[in-house]
Motif scaffolding. Structure first.
Motif, PDB file in Angstrom:
ATOM      1  N   PRO A  13       0.840  -1.192   0.000  1.00 24.75           N
ATOM      2  CA  PRO A  13       0.000   0.000   0.000  1.00 24.75           C
ATOM      3  C   PRO A  13       0.884   1.254   0.000  1.00 24.75           C
ATOM      4  O   PRO A  13       1.643   1.478   0.940  1.00 24.75           O
ATOM      5  N   VAL A  14       0.800   2.018  -1.067  1.00 27.63           N
ATOM      6  CA  VAL A  14       1.688   3.192  -1.200  1.00 27.63           C
ATOM      7  C   VAL A  14       0.898   4.432  -1.628  1.00 27.63           C
ATOM      8  O   VAL A  14       1.426   5.308  -2.300  1.00 27.63           O
ATOM      9  N   ALA A  15      -0.367   4.474  -1.204  1.00 30.54           N
ATOM     10  CA  ALA A  15      -1.221   5.582  -1.636  1.00 30.54           C
ATOM     11  C   ALA A  15      -1.375   6.666  -0.581  1.00 30.54           C
ATOM     12  O   ALA A  15      -2.093   7.639  -0.789  1.00 30.54           O
ATOM     13  N   GLY A  16      -0.706   6.516   0.558  1.00 28.21           N
ATOM     14  CA  GLY A  16      -0.839   7.501   1.641  1.00 28.21           C
ATOM     15  C   GLY A  16      -0.263   8.852   1.236  1.00 28.21           C
ATOM     16  O   GLY A  16       0.501   8.961   0.275  1.00 28.21           O
ATOM     17  N   LEU A  17      -0.634   9.881   1.987  1.00 27.94           N
ATOM     18  CA  LEU A  17      -0.209  11.241   1.633  1.00 27.94           C
ATOM     19  C   LEU A  17       1.166  11.595   2.199  1.00 27.94           C
ATOM     20  O   LEU A  17       1.787  12.557   1.753  1.00 27.94           O
ATOM     21  N   LYS A  30       6.446   9.193  -0.422  1.00 37.13           N
ATOM     22  CA  LYS A  30       7.241   8.887   0.773  1.00 37.13           C
ATOM     23  C   LYS A  30       8.071   7.616   0.564  1.00 37.13           C
ATOM     24  O   LYS A  30       9.208   7.520   1.019  1.00 37.13           O
ATOM     25  N   GLU A  31       7.480   6.648  -0.142  1.00 36.60           N
ATOM     26  CA  GLU A  31       8.140   5.350  -0.322  1.00 36.60           C
ATOM     27  C   GLU A  31       9.331   5.432  -1.277  1.00 36.60           C
ATOM     28  O   GLU A  31      10.053   4.458  -1.452  1.00 36.60           O
ATOM     29  N   GLN A 106      -5.899   3.648  -5.467  1.00 41.98           N
ATOM     30  CA  GLN A 106      -6.847   3.990  -4.412  1.00 41.98           C
ATOM     31  C   GLN A 106      -7.134   5.474  -4.628  1.00 41.98           C
ATOM     32  O   GLN A 106      -6.292   6.319  -4.336  1.00 41.98           O
ATOM     33  N   PRO A 109      -7.331   8.391  -0.273  1.00 40.28           N
ATOM     34  CA  PRO A 109      -6.680   7.611   0.804  1.00 40.28           C
ATOM     35  C   PRO A 109      -7.581   7.500   2.033  1.00 40.28           C
ATOM     36  O   PRO A 109      -7.497   8.299   2.951  1.00 40.28           O
ATOM     37  N   LEU A 110      -8.420   6.482   2.044  1.00 39.28           N
ATOM     38  CA  LEU A 110      -9.409   6.325   3.123  1.00 39.28           C
ATOM     39  C   LEU A 110      -8.901   5.439   4.250  1.00 39.28           C
ATOM     40  O   LEU A 110      -9.645   5.116   5.164  1.00 39.28           O
ATOM     41  N   GLY A 111      -7.633   5.028   4.144  1.00 37.99           N
ATOM     42  CA  GLY A 111      -7.078   4.198   5.211  1.00 37.99           C
ATOM     43  C   GLY A 111      -6.454   2.928   4.659  1.00 37.99           C
ATOM     44  O   GLY A 111      -6.701   2.538   3.518  1.00 37.99           O
ATOM     45  N   ALA A 115      -7.151   0.614   1.301  1.00 36.17           N
ATOM     46  CA  ALA A 115      -6.091   0.418   0.295  1.00 36.17           C
ATOM     47  C   ALA A 115      -5.970  -1.065  -0.065  1.00 36.17           C
ATOM     48  O   ALA A 115      -5.881  -1.434  -1.240  1.00 36.17           O
ATOM     49  N   PRO A 133       5.929  -0.313   3.134  1.00 45.10           N
ATOM     50  CA  PRO A 133       7.331   0.031   2.858  1.00 45.10           C
ATOM     51  C   PRO A 133       7.931   1.047   3.828  1.00 45.10           C
ATOM     52  O   PRO A 133       9.158   1.132   3.931  1.00 45.10           O
TER      53      PRO A 133
HETATM   54  P1  UTP Z   1       0.614   5.903   7.219  1.00 48.28           P
HETATM   55  O1  UTP Z   1      -0.312   5.673   8.331  1.00 48.28           O
HETATM   56  O2  UTP Z   1       2.062   6.019   7.530  1.00 48.28           O
HETATM   57  O3  UTP Z   1       0.093   7.192   6.426  1.00 48.28           O
HETATM   58  O4  UTP Z   1       0.404   4.722   6.185  1.00 48.28           O
HETATM   59  P2  UTP Z   1       0.782   8.098   5.343  1.00 48.28           P
HETATM   60  O5  UTP Z   1      -0.287   8.868   4.657  1.00 48.28           O
HETATM   61  O6  UTP Z   1       1.678   7.306   4.423  1.00 48.28           O
HETATM   62  O7  UTP Z   1       1.748   9.092   6.146  1.00 48.28           O
HETATM   63  P3  UTP Z   1       1.433  10.315   7.146  1.00 48.28           P
HETATM   64  O8  UTP Z   1       0.924   9.687   8.420  1.00 48.28           O
HETATM   65  O9  UTP Z   1       0.431  11.230   6.492  1.00 48.28           O
HETATM   66  O10 UTP Z   1       2.768  10.975   7.297  1.00 48.28           O
HETATM   67  C1  UTP Z   1       1.051   3.480   6.261  1.00 48.28           C
HETATM   68  C2  UTP Z   1       1.134   2.883   4.867  1.00 48.28           C
HETATM   69  O11 UTP Z   1      -0.178   2.701   4.308  1.00 48.28           O
HETATM   70  C3  UTP Z   1      -0.312   3.414   3.086  1.00 48.28           C
HETATM   71  C4  UTP Z   1       0.800   4.461   3.104  1.00 48.28           C
HETATM   72  O12 UTP Z   1       1.195   4.796   1.784  1.00 48.28           O
HETATM   73  C5  UTP Z   1       1.898   3.776   3.887  1.00 48.28           C
HETATM   74  O13 UTP Z   1       2.702   2.937   3.078  1.00 48.28           O
HETATM   75  N1  UTP Z   1      -1.673   3.988   3.009  1.00 48.28           N
HETATM   76  C6  UTP Z   1      -2.198   4.639   4.076  1.00 48.28           C
HETATM   77  C7  UTP Z   1      -2.392   3.838   1.844  1.00 48.28           C
HETATM   78  O14 UTP Z   1      -1.919   3.247   0.860  1.00 48.28           O
HETATM   79  N2  UTP Z   1      -3.645   4.373   1.791  1.00 48.28           N
HETATM   80  C8  UTP Z   1      -4.213   5.024   2.843  1.00 48.28           C
HETATM   81  O15 UTP Z   1      -5.382   5.457   2.722  1.00 48.28           O
HETATM   82  C9  UTP Z   1      -3.459   5.160   4.013  1.00 48.28           C
END
Ligand code: UTP
Length: 297
Positions: A13-17, A30-31, A106, A109-111, A115, A133
């Motif tokens: 899962p690499v869709a986080g912000l 970030k990854e 995704q 990013p709903l969590g 994802a 990652p």
């Molecule tokens: P984190 O909880 O570290 O969130 O997600 P984030 O968005 O990457 O970072 P911060 O907290 O805003 O700084 C843990 C992993 O889950 C993925 C992230 O990409 C990360 O690899 N993730 C999280 C998703 O793919 N989608 C989501 O909706 C949330």
């Protein structure tokens, strides 16, 4: 052979912000942040490969194409390196067999749970691995297995669902998923319950879920239509908690080190730790650290 379905697919899962690393993560994922000379995603893919996993599934979002490019052929770069008779070995880990990298988006990013659910079509009806990652798992220097390899070996023994756990000081549990442990045997602990981000006084233990999982495909149906949990996000922990009792559930304590590269201090720690393990950097970095700490002049 255990007769269990082998773990062939890993979801990343690499869709986080990546908000904690802004502005660095405004235009790059970030990854893709490097620990020395390899981006975080490379460490995670290498760990999956070491565990015998062939197919990598990235759950991405907008602005994440650098992650896919990283594992593509860089035609101009390769031609130029070849013309200049430069070593190409550094590019070797970035090669993935054609067809073995799949991506799905995704859109919002709903969590983490959401994802993973986004990958349901590609995962299909087989058990699969998940690697986050931004949690860097480094095997012991004595040549022990990586975290996912250790988990796949445990899976061959007990089947069902597995998560990797580690003990943290009690006051830190509120940032993580926490397990209610049952009986233990070696590195394996039975999981009786799971809760996401509990209050310190309500936490069932100090064993937190670190970012490696082997899950049965039923988790996708459990995630379907799941309500939002802690932090207003669709939590993977909540879905896993609902599967306990219906299927075997174990935790594996990794015989190595875990670095939380999603936090700034953890990222610096990981960089230093990896540098101090690497033969090409060890002595120089040790001398620099000692000088910076005022231990030498
Ligand atoms: P984190 O909880 O570290 O969130 O997600 P984030 O968005 O990457 O970072 P911060 O907290 O805003 O700084 C843990 C992993 O889950 C993925 C992230 O990409 C990360 O690899 N993730 C999280 C998703 O793919 N989608 C989501 O909706 C949330």
């Amino acid at each position: 052979m255990s007769g269990r379905k082998p773990i062939r697919k890993a979801v990343f899962p690499v869709a986080g912000l990546g908000t904690r690393f802004l502005p660095a993560t405004k235009a790059i994922p970030k990854e893709m942040l490097p620990i020395i000379d390899r981006p975080l995603i490379q460490y995670a893919v290498d760990e999956a490969r070491e565990a015998g996993i062939e197919q990598m599934i990235f759950v991405t979002g907008r602005g994440k194409t650098a992650l896919i490019d990283h594992f593509d052929v860089a035609f101009e770069l390769e031609v130029t390196l070849r013309e200049r008779a430069k070593d190409m070995a550094a590019l070797e880990p970035t090669r993935i067999q054609p067809g073995n990298l799949a991506t799905v988006r995704q859109q919002v990013p709903l969590g983490l749970g959401h994802a993973i659910w986004c990958a349901r079509g590609i995962v299909g009806d087989e058990p699969f691995a998940i690697l986050l990652p931004d949690e860097l798992m480094i095997a012991n220097a004595d040549g022990g297995p990586g975290c996912m390899k250790q988990m796949v070996e445990a899976y061959d023994e007990v089947g069902g669902n597995l998560i990797s756990v580690l003990a943290v000081p009690r006051e830190e549990v509120s940032s993580y998923g926490v397990i209610t442990p049952g009986t233990s045997r070696g590195a394996l602990t039975e999981v009786r319950g799971l809760v996401e981000k509990p209050k310190v006084e309500e936490a069932p233990s100090n064993l937190i879920v670190s970012g490696r999982y082997i899950l049965q495909p039923e988790v996708m149906r459990t995630l379907e239509g799941q309500e939002k949990g802690a932090g207003g996000e669709i939590q993977l922990t909540d879905a896993m908690a609902r599967m306990i009792g219906a299927q075997p559930f174990h935790a594996v304590t990794f015989a190595g080190k875990r670095y939380d590269c999603g936090s700034k201090a953890g990222f610096v720690e990981a960089t230093l730790a990896v540098a101090l393990e690497r033969e090409d950097l060890r002595d120089e970095v040790r001398a620099i650290a000692q000088r910076l700490l005022g231990l030498t002049t």
